[in-house]
Design a protein around this motif. Structure first.
Motif, PDB file in Angstrom:
ATOM      1  N   LEU A   1       2.263   0.900   5.797  1.00 52.69           N
ATOM      2  CA  LEU A   1       1.852   1.212   7.213  1.00 52.69           C
ATOM      3  C   LEU A   1       1.042  -0.243   7.628  1.00 52.69           C
ATOM      4  N   LYS A   2       1.228  -0.293   8.921  1.00 53.99           N
ATOM      5  CA  LYS A   2       0.691  -1.436   9.449  1.00 53.99           C
ATOM      6  C   LYS A   2      -0.380  -1.000  10.613  1.00 53.99           C
ATOM      7  N   ILE A   3      -1.773  -1.384  10.153  1.00 51.64           N
ATOM      8  CA  ILE A   3      -2.714  -0.662  11.075  1.00 51.64           C
ATOM      9  C   ILE A   3      -3.588  -1.876  11.735  1.00 51.64           C
ATOM     10  N   ASP A   4      -3.308  -2.257  12.922  1.00 53.80           N
ATOM     11  CA  ASP A   4      -3.790  -3.300  13.563  1.00 53.80           C
ATOM     12  C   ASP A   4      -3.126  -4.473  12.917  1.00 53.80           C
ATOM     13  N   ASP A   5      -3.907  -5.394  12.029  1.00 52.79           N
ATOM     14  CA  ASP A   5      -3.283  -6.432  10.982  1.00 52.79           C
ATOM     15  C   ASP A   5      -3.484  -5.949   9.924  1.00 52.79           C
ATOM     16  N   CYS A   6      -3.743  -4.842   9.399  1.00 54.89           N
ATOM     17  CA  CYS A   6      -4.036  -4.477   7.754  1.00 54.89           C
ATOM     18  C   CYS A   6      -2.684  -3.779   7.403  1.00 54.89           C
ATOM     19  N   VAL A   7      -2.458  -3.899   6.331  1.00 62.11           N
ATOM     20  CA  VAL A   7      -1.362  -3.313   5.709  1.00 62.11           C
ATOM     21  C   VAL A   7      -1.896  -2.482   4.426  1.00 62.11           C
ATOM     22  N   MET A   8      -1.180  -1.019   4.686  1.00 60.45           N
ATOM     23  CA  MET A   8      -1.742   0.082   3.762  1.00 60.45           C
ATOM     24  C   MET A   8      -0.380   0.604   3.096  1.00 60.45           C
ATOM     25  N   LEU A   9      -0.558   0.447   1.790  1.00 59.80           N
ATOM     26  CA  LEU A   9       0.625   1.084   1.063  1.00 59.80           C
ATOM     27  C   LEU A   9       0.311   2.383   0.272  1.00 59.80           C
ATOM     28  N   ILE A  10       0.831   3.468   0.594  1.00 58.78           N
ATOM     29  CA  ILE A  10       0.601   4.843   0.195  1.00 58.78           C
ATOM     30  C   ILE A  10       0.958   5.095  -1.219  1.00 58.78           C
ATOM     31  N   GLY A  11       0.349   5.856  -2.030  1.00 55.57           N
ATOM     32  CA  GLY A  11       0.563   5.751  -3.245  1.00 55.57           C
ATOM     33  C   GLY A  11       0.671   7.409  -3.699  1.00 55.57           C
ATOM     34  N   LYS A  12       0.500   7.940  -4.882  1.00 53.40           N
ATOM     35  CA  LYS A  12       0.765   9.244  -5.183  1.00 53.40           C
ATOM     36  C   LYS A  12      -0.638  10.158  -4.647  1.00 53.40           C
ATOM     37  N   ALA A  13      -0.174  11.661  -4.452  1.00 48.89           N
ATOM     38  CA  ALA A  13      -1.221  12.441  -3.806  1.00 48.89           C
ATOM     39  C   ALA A  13      -1.290  13.674  -4.588  1.00 48.89           C
ATOM     40  N   LYS A  14      -2.859  13.962  -4.576  1.00 54.55           N
ATOM     41  CA  LYS A  14      -3.209  15.196  -5.292  1.00 54.55           C
ATOM     42  C   LYS A  14      -3.603  16.394  -4.055  1.00 54.55           C
TER      43      LYS A  14
END
Length: 229
Positions: free
Chosen positions: A109-122
């Motif tokens: 995901l790109k949030i403003d100019d920040c990149v977030m990579l999603i991993g595993k979930a609990k």
């Protein structure tokens, strides 16, 4: 403020109709006013999110620490520096858990100019604890400077659902910035809820904008200042 005496409780088995998914994330920093961009990025990647009334996107919240660091205020233009332990939490109906985990796997995901990579979930169940708080509940215009009006409306809306609150305490006011304008909010704590009412409140939320982190209730260990949440 409302304050009545606590009643005895019976054992209660928490249903799993709605749960929280805690996703690992890789993201160095986020704007303090990130929730609108986060919701927009998630809804663009997963359009079906808007179909679920019980689905809520938690604001990524970093509590003030003991080393004199304080959370930046909304509208300050500052950044939150995230740790490896920071999670993205989405409250979702259980029938969407598998699809959400699948669709979120390795999502970027790109949030403003920040990149977030999603991993595993609990998967984590909701709490039956009787003290809950919400960091943001959307205010009406006439409630911004009148806590009593806000509390009266909250009590009335909950009573219509069969949830009769005994103890309620308003916390600090806040705001959520969106391209359409600012949403004024206030935090609120509710105490001495029955286990069934506590779970129902977490499942249903309170007020609009659940995709922006509003009306999402979390358990508290005790009756502390709502501002500390």
């Amino acid at each position: 403020m409302l304050w009545q005496e606590e009643e005895n409780r019976e054992e209660f088995e928490v249903p799993e109709d709605v749960v929280d998914l805690h996703f690992d994330i890789s993201c160095r920093e986020l704007p303090v006013d990130h929730i609108h961009d986060l919701a927009s990025a998630l809804e663009e990647a997963l359009p079906w999110l808007t179909e679920e009334a019980e689905l809520g996107i938690h604001e990524i919240h970093l509590a003030g620490s003991q080393n004199r660091w304080e959370r930046p205020e909304a509208g300050s233009g500052q950044r939150l520096i995230l740790s490896r332990r920071t999670k993205l939490v989405i409250r979702t109906p259980s029938h969407r858990v598998d699809q959400l985990q699948q669709d979120m796997a390795d999502l970027q995901l790109k949030i403003d100019d920040c990149v977030m990579l999603i991993g595993k979930a609990k998967v984590k169940p909701l709490s039956s604890q009787g003290t809950l708080y919400a960091r943001h509940v959307a205010l009406r215009e006439d409630e911004i400077d009148d806590e009593n009006k806000f509390l009266e409306r909250m009590a009335g809306e909950l009573a219509e659902r069969g949830i009769h609150i005994k103890k309620a305490l308003c916390g600090k006011s806040g705001e959520i910035l969106t391209p359409e304008g600012t949403i004024p909010t206030r935090s609120i704590m509710l105490a001495d809820l029955s286990p069934a009412d506590a779970v129902a409140l977490q499942e249903q939320g309170l007020g609009p904008y659940r995709n922006l982190g509003c009306g999402i209730f979390l358990p508290m260990k005790g009756i502390n200042k709502v501002e500390d949440g």
